[in-house]
Write an enzyme that holds these catalytic residues in place. Structure first.
Site, PDB file in Angstrom:
ATOM      1  N   LYS A 172      73.815  44.501  35.319  1.00 21.64           N
ATOM      2  CA  LYS A 172      73.131  45.491  34.480  1.00 21.64           C
ATOM      3  C   LYS A 172      74.112  46.151  33.534  1.00 21.64           C
ATOM      4  O   LYS A 172      75.135  46.687  33.961  1.00 21.64           O
ATOM      5  CB  LYS A 172      72.477  46.554  35.373  1.00 21.64           C
ATOM      6  CG  LYS A 172      71.783  47.689  34.620  1.00 21.64           C
ATOM      7  CD  LYS A 172      70.496  47.238  33.976  1.00 21.64           C
ATOM      8  CE  LYS A 172      69.862  48.323  33.112  1.00 21.64           C
ATOM      9  NZ  LYS A 172      69.034  49.253  33.871  1.00 21.64           N
ATOM     10  N   HIS A 196      70.070  47.909  29.372  1.00 23.21           N
ATOM     11  CA  HIS A 196      69.415  49.169  28.983  1.00 23.21           C
ATOM     12  C   HIS A 196      69.618  49.289  27.484  1.00 23.21           C
ATOM     13  O   HIS A 196      70.701  49.621  27.025  1.00 23.21           O
ATOM     14  CB  HIS A 196      70.017  50.366  29.726  1.00 23.21           C
ATOM     15  CG  HIS A 196      69.307  51.653  29.400  1.00 23.21           C
ATOM     16  ND1 HIS A 196      68.486  52.308  30.282  1.00 23.21           N
ATOM     17  CD2 HIS A 196      69.253  52.374  28.247  1.00 23.21           C
ATOM     18  CE1 HIS A 196      67.972  53.381  29.703  1.00 23.21           C
ATOM     19  NE2 HIS A 196      68.422  53.443  28.458  1.00 23.21           N
ATOM     20  N   ASP A 249      60.432  50.039  36.708  1.00 21.30           N
ATOM     21  CA  ASP A 249      61.395  51.111  36.475  1.00 21.30           C
ATOM     22  C   ASP A 249      61.008  52.343  37.281  1.00 21.30           C
ATOM     23  O   ASP A 249      61.278  53.470  36.868  1.00 21.30           O
ATOM     24  CB  ASP A 249      61.526  51.439  34.979  1.00 21.30           C
ATOM     25  CG  ASP A 249      62.752  52.305  34.701  1.00 21.30           C
ATOM     26  OD1 ASP A 249      63.696  52.293  35.523  1.00 21.30           O
ATOM     27  OD2 ASP A 249      62.761  52.996  33.670  1.00 21.30           O
ATOM     28  N   HIS A 251      62.757  47.554  30.266  1.00 24.89           N
ATOM     29  CA  HIS A 251      61.804  48.600  29.858  1.00 24.89           C
ATOM     30  C   HIS A 251      61.722  48.766  28.345  1.00 24.89           C
ATOM     31  O   HIS A 251      62.048  49.805  27.793  1.00 24.89           O
ATOM     32  CB  HIS A 251      62.102  49.938  30.542  1.00 24.89           C
ATOM     33  CG  HIS A 251      63.554  50.299  30.700  1.00 24.89           C
ATOM     34  ND1 HIS A 251      64.438  50.280  29.658  1.00 24.89           N
ATOM     35  CD2 HIS A 251      64.261  50.678  31.783  1.00 24.89           C
ATOM     36  CE1 HIS A 251      65.625  50.650  30.105  1.00 24.89           C
ATOM     37  NE2 HIS A 251      65.554  50.883  31.382  1.00 24.89           N
ATOM     38  N   HIS A 256      64.327  51.258  40.965  1.00 25.74           N
ATOM     39  CA  HIS A 256      65.389  52.109  41.522  1.00 25.74           C
ATOM     40  C   HIS A 256      64.956  52.536  42.913  1.00 25.74           C
ATOM     41  O   HIS A 256      63.940  53.225  43.061  1.00 25.74           O
ATOM     42  CB  HIS A 256      65.594  53.352  40.652  1.00 25.74           C
ATOM     43  CG  HIS A 256      65.992  53.030  39.252  1.00 25.74           C
ATOM     44  ND1 HIS A 256      67.314  52.964  38.846  1.00 25.74           N
ATOM     45  CD2 HIS A 256      65.252  52.708  38.169  1.00 25.74           C
ATOM     46  CE1 HIS A 256      67.350  52.631  37.562  1.00 25.74           C
ATOM     47  NE2 HIS A 256      66.127  52.462  37.125  1.00 25.74           N
TER      48      HIS A 256
HETATM   49  C1  NCD Z   1      66.397  55.771  35.583  1.00 32.81           C
HETATM   50  C2  NCD Z   1      66.964  56.488  36.809  1.00 32.81           C
HETATM   51  O1  NCD Z   1      66.501  57.600  37.102  1.00 32.81           O
HETATM   52  O2  NCD Z   1      67.814  55.936  37.488  1.00 32.81           O
HETATM   53  N1  NCD Z   1      65.678  56.717  34.801  1.00 32.81           N
HETATM   54  C3  NCD Z   1      64.699  56.453  33.918  1.00 32.81           C
HETATM   55  O3  NCD Z   1      64.233  57.367  33.247  1.00 32.81           O
HETATM   56  N2  NCD Z   1      64.237  55.251  33.760  1.00 32.81           N
HETATM   57  C4  NCD Z   1      67.488  55.123  34.824  1.00 32.81           C
HETATM   58  C5  NCD Z   1      67.009  54.121  33.817  1.00 32.81           C
HETATM   59  O4  NCD Z   1      66.456  53.079  34.163  1.00 32.81           O
HETATM   60  O5  NCD Z   1      67.195  54.364  32.620  1.00 32.81           O
HETATM   61 ZN    ZN Z   2      65.626  51.821  35.302  1.00 39.70          ZN
END
Ligand code: NCD
Ligand code: ZN
Length: 349
Positions: free
Chosen positions: A99, A136, A247, A174, A15
């Protein structure tokens, strides 16, 4: 001094956000990774190829001079996604994957999918052209315990979907449980999984024991120790179905350190150092390259990077910063709770 030279890694799930955070975090990803699958959960999300094109420009503008980095763009699947747009974007090389967020499963997933049947036309088109679906993998049913949501997703959503469309190429993002690892192992070559750095290092005690620690809270939430051990075995096995998706999910500290803190751990800055530590601990340094540089590229049917990087083990721990500054505020860096002795040769922390 121990050194390890490997092909330059890729991050198959990151992200980068937009605006001030994008500007602050992108240089860490572009420094250590040749390519990254960039998640589309902006507000508003990246839903069309035109959105992805625009977001890609923002990302490229935040890559420092001298870094060679290719963002691989993803589209956020909604019940209104147009199969023609997706296919055209894939064929033109503008988007790499789509996604699937079950609506409400995680940060910024409100526009996600509620009724999976509604997106079958898009998924069928993706299956036909060989495009990857990133999933996800958690159900959102409030009756399901948060620690069971991944296992129940496999049973209720993923397995039926894959039975219906066996050619659809899916990455379980993940993965956090032994159930997930076992499922991927048993599933053949149209299914793979990313594993994060932090899920190899922490279990749920890190979040809850001795005080509540928001910087270890992410989704899917870290599970029991037995699950962490299963993830470690999968990641360090060399099995081509498992590869790195950090992630890394930066949030400004005040949004994590509050009564209802958001999910996400920022780890792109020290991920390779943490992973070298984990693989060394498991006696598997010779399989680190498969996990970070080879397996993902093979699943995505892209050529491996030709460039090499050298990881170095230092006598003294590397001084990685505990937080980074952005124009919008501070972001805490993932603390693995052990001293990190590894970094990429020639790089500061
Ligand atoms: C991610 C986010 O903050 O965008 N958060 C996380 O805990 N991994 C979203 C995600 O990948 O689930
Ligand atoms: Zn993520």
């Amino acid at each position: 001094m121990t050194t390890l030279t490997i092909r330059r890694p890729d991050d198959w799930h990151v992200h980068l956000r937009d605006g001030a955070i994008l500007k602050a975090v992108t240089p860490y990803t572009s420094r250590d990774f040749a390519r990254a699958i960039v998640m589309p959960n902006l507000v508003p999300p990246v839903v069309t190829v035109a959105d992805a094109r625009c977001y890609r420009e923002h990302i490229l503008a935040s890559v420092p001079q001298g870094h060679s980095f290719t963002p691989l763009m993803t589209l956020y699947l909604t019940e209104n996604t147009d199969p023609n747009d997706v296919e055209a974007g894939f064929r033109d090389g503008e988007v790499t994957a789509v996604k699937l967020y079950p609506a409400g499963a995680t940060t910024n997933s409100q526009s996600g999918v509620r009724v999976i049947e509604k997106v079958y036309p898009v998924l069928e088109r993706m299956a036909a052209c060989g495009m990857v679906l990133c999933v996800h993998g958690e159900v959102t049913d409030p009756a399901i315990d948060i620690f069971d949501r991944e296992a129940v997703f496999i049973e209720r959503v993923l397995e039926p979907l894959r039975r219906r469309m066996p050619e659809l190429r899916v990455v379980m993002e993940h993965v956090t449980t032994r159930d997930g690892v076992d499922y991927v192992r048993s599933a053949g070559d149209s299914l793979a999984a990313t594993i994060t750095t932090h899920h190899l290092i922490i279990n749920r005690n890190a979040i809850l024991a001795g005080g509540i620690r928001p910087h270890y809270y992410c989704l899917p939430v870290a599970k029991r120790e037995e699950h962490r051990l299963a993830l470690r075995r999968a990641a360090t096995s060399g099995d081509r179905h498992f590869f790195l998706g950090t992630d890394s999910a930066p949030h400004l500290d005040p949004l994590k350190e509050c009564a209802c803190g958001c999910a996400g751990i920022f780890s792109s800055l020290n991920t390779l150092g943490c992973l070298a530590h984990v693989f060394e601990e498991e006696g598997a340094l010779d399989r680190l390259e498969a996990f970070v540089s080879l397996n993902g590229t093979a699943f995505y049917r892209l050529p491996p990077n030709e460039e090499r990087v050298t990881l170095q083990r230092h006598e003294q721990p590397v001084a990685f910063p505990r937080m980074i500054e952005t124009d919008d505020g501070l972001i805490t860096v993932f603390d693995p709770m052990f001293p990190i002795h590894w970094n990429v040769a020639g790089e500061a922390g």
